[in-house]
Motif scaffolding. Structure first.
Motif, short mmCIF file in Angstrom:
data_model
loop_
_atom_site.label_atom_id
_atom_site.label_comp_id
_atom_site.label_asym_id
_atom_site.label_seq_id
_atom_site.Cartn_x
_atom_site.Cartn_y
_atom_site.Cartn_z
N MET A 98 7.07 16.93 4.57
CA MET A 98 7.35 17.25 5.97
C MET A 98 6.09 17.14 6.82
O MET A 98 6.11 16.56 7.91
CB MET A 98 7.92 18.67 6.09
N GLU A 99 4.98 17.68 6.31
CA GLU A 99 3.71 17.62 7.04
C GLU A 99 3.21 16.19 7.19
O GLU A 99 2.73 15.79 8.25
CB GLU A 99 2.65 18.47 6.35
N LEU A 100 3.31 15.42 6.11
CA LEU A 100 2.86 14.03 6.17
C LEU A 100 3.69 13.22 7.16
O LEU A 100 3.14 12.43 7.95
CB LEU A 100 2.92 13.39 4.78
N VAL A 101 5.01 13.41 7.16
CA VAL A 101 5.87 12.68 8.10
C VAL A 101 5.54 13.10 9.54
O VAL A 101 5.47 12.25 10.43
CB VAL A 101 7.36 12.90 7.78
N ALA A 102 5.31 14.39 9.75
CA ALA A 102 4.97 14.86 11.11
C ALA A 102 3.65 14.25 11.58
O ALA A 102 3.48 13.97 12.76
CB ALA A 102 4.88 16.39 11.12
N THR A 103 2.72 14.02 10.67
CA THR A 103 1.41 13.49 11.02
C THR A 103 1.38 11.97 11.11
O THR A 103 0.82 11.41 12.06
CB THR A 103 0.35 13.96 10.00
N TYR A 104 1.99 11.29 10.13
CA TYR A 104 1.84 9.84 10.02
C TYR A 104 3.10 9.04 10.32
O TYR A 104 3.04 7.83 10.46
CB TYR A 104 1.35 9.46 8.61
N GLY A 105 4.24 9.71 10.36
CA GLY A 105 5.50 9.02 10.59
C GLY A 105 6.18 8.63 9.29
O GLY A 105 5.55 8.58 8.23
N GLU A 106 7.46 8.40 9.39
CA GLU A 106 8.28 8.15 8.21
C GLU A 106 7.89 6.89 7.45
O GLU A 106 7.83 6.88 6.22
CB GLU A 106 9.75 8.12 8.61
N GLU A 107 7.62 5.81 8.16
CA GLU A 107 7.33 4.54 7.47
C GLU A 107 6.03 4.62 6.67
O GLU A 107 5.97 4.18 5.52
CB GLU A 107 7.28 3.38 8.47
N ALA A 108 4.98 5.18 7.26
CA ALA A 108 3.70 5.29 6.54
C ALA A 108 3.86 6.16 5.30
O ALA A 108 3.32 5.84 4.24
CB ALA A 108 2.63 5.87 7.46
N VAL A 109 4.60 7.24 5.42
CA VAL A 109 4.79 8.13 4.28
C VAL A 109 5.66 7.47 3.22
O VAL A 109 5.42 7.61 2.02
CB VAL A 109 5.36 9.50 4.72
N ALA A 110 6.67 6.71 3.64
CA ALA A 110 7.51 5.99 2.69
C ALA A 110 6.67 4.98 1.90
O ALA A 110 6.84 4.83 0.69
CB ALA A 110 8.66 5.29 3.41
N GLN A 111 5.76 4.28 2.58
CA GLN A 111 4.88 3.34 1.89
C GLN A 111 3.97 4.07 0.91
O GLN A 111 3.76 3.60 -0.21
CB GLN A 111 4.06 2.55 2.90
N TYR A 112 3.43 5.20 1.32
CA TYR A 112 2.59 6.01 0.44
C TYR A 112 3.40 6.47 -0.77
O TYR A 112 2.94 6.37 -1.91
CB TYR A 112 2.05 7.20 1.22
N ALA A 113 4.60 6.97 -0.53
CA ALA A 113 5.45 7.47 -1.62
C ALA A 113 5.82 6.36 -2.59
O ALA A 113 5.99 6.61 -3.79
CB ALA A 113 6.71 8.14 -1.05
N ALA A 114 5.92 5.14 -2.11
CA ALA A 114 6.26 4.01 -2.97
C ALA A 114 5.20 3.76 -4.03
O ALA A 114 5.48 3.20 -5.09
CB ALA A 114 6.49 2.75 -2.14
N SER A 115 3.95 4.20 -3.76
CA SER A 115 2.88 4.01 -4.73
C SER A 115 2.83 5.13 -5.77
O SER A 115 2.09 5.04 -6.75
CB SER A 115 1.52 3.95 -4.01
N LEU A 116 3.61 6.17 -5.59
CA LEU A 116 3.54 7.32 -6.49
C LEU A 116 3.98 7.03 -7.93
O LEU A 116 3.32 7.51 -8.85
CB LEU A 116 4.32 8.50 -5.91
N PRO A 117 5.05 6.28 -8.18
CA PRO A 117 5.42 6.05 -9.59
C PRO A 117 4.29 5.45 -10.42
O PRO A 117 4.03 5.90 -11.54
CB PRO A 117 6.62 5.10 -9.49
N GLU A 118 3.60 4.47 -9.86
CA GLU A 118 2.48 3.84 -10.59
C GLU A 118 1.36 4.85 -10.83
O GLU A 118 0.79 4.91 -11.92
CB GLU A 118 1.96 2.65 -9.79
N ARG A 119 1.04 5.66 -9.82
CA ARG A 119 -0.01 6.67 -9.97
C ARG A 119 0.38 7.73 -11.00
O ARG A 119 -0.45 8.18 -11.78
CB ARG A 119 -0.30 7.32 -8.63
N ILE A 120 1.65 8.13 -10.99
CA ILE A 120 2.11 9.14 -11.95
C ILE A 120 2.03 8.58 -13.36
O ILE A 120 1.47 9.22 -14.26
CB ILE A 120 3.56 9.58 -11.62
N ARG A 121 2.58 7.38 -13.56
CA ARG A 121 2.55 6.76 -14.89
C ARG A 121 1.13 6.48 -15.37
O ARG A 121 0.85 6.50 -16.56
CB ARG A 121 3.37 5.47 -14.88
N GLY A 122 0.22 6.23 -14.43
CA GLY A 122 -1.16 5.96 -14.77
C GLY A 122 -2.00 7.21 -15.02
O GLY A 122 -3.19 7.12 -15.26
N GLY A 123 -1.38 8.37 -14.93
CA GLY A 123 -2.08 9.62 -15.21
C GLY A 123 -2.81 10.20 -14.02
O GLY A 123 -3.62 11.12 -14.18
#
Length: 85
Positions: free
Chosen positions: A52-77
């Protein structure tokens, strides 16, 4: 959308500030656990609040792009505290 010109990825350069924030959040988790709250419930609430805070600060699209990188970061430890073998 927000007029903030700071890119989400630039936050990685603020390591001292991020460490201080992580300490606050970790302490809040510890206090909640002492009060009997389930750590999983705290994690879910923290993620919801964080997005919620990230969307309020950066907007939905920027946060969606950031969130899209999370699976790789999670799997990479990237969020693991245990050593990998």
């Amino acid at each position: 959308m927000n007029d903030n010109n700071v890119q989400l990825v630039e936050l990685e350069d603020l390591s001292a500030i991020k460490q201080a924030a992580l300490t606050y959040v970790s302490e809040a988790f510890a206090e909640a656990e002492l009060d009997g709250l389930d750590p999983d419930c705290m994690a879910q609430a923290a993620l919801f609040t964080a997005f919620m805070e990230l969307v309020a600060t950066y907007g939905e699209e920027a946060v969606a792009q950031y969130a899209a990188s999370l699976p790789e970061r999670i799997r990479g430890g990237g969020f693991s505290t245990a050593l990998k073998h």
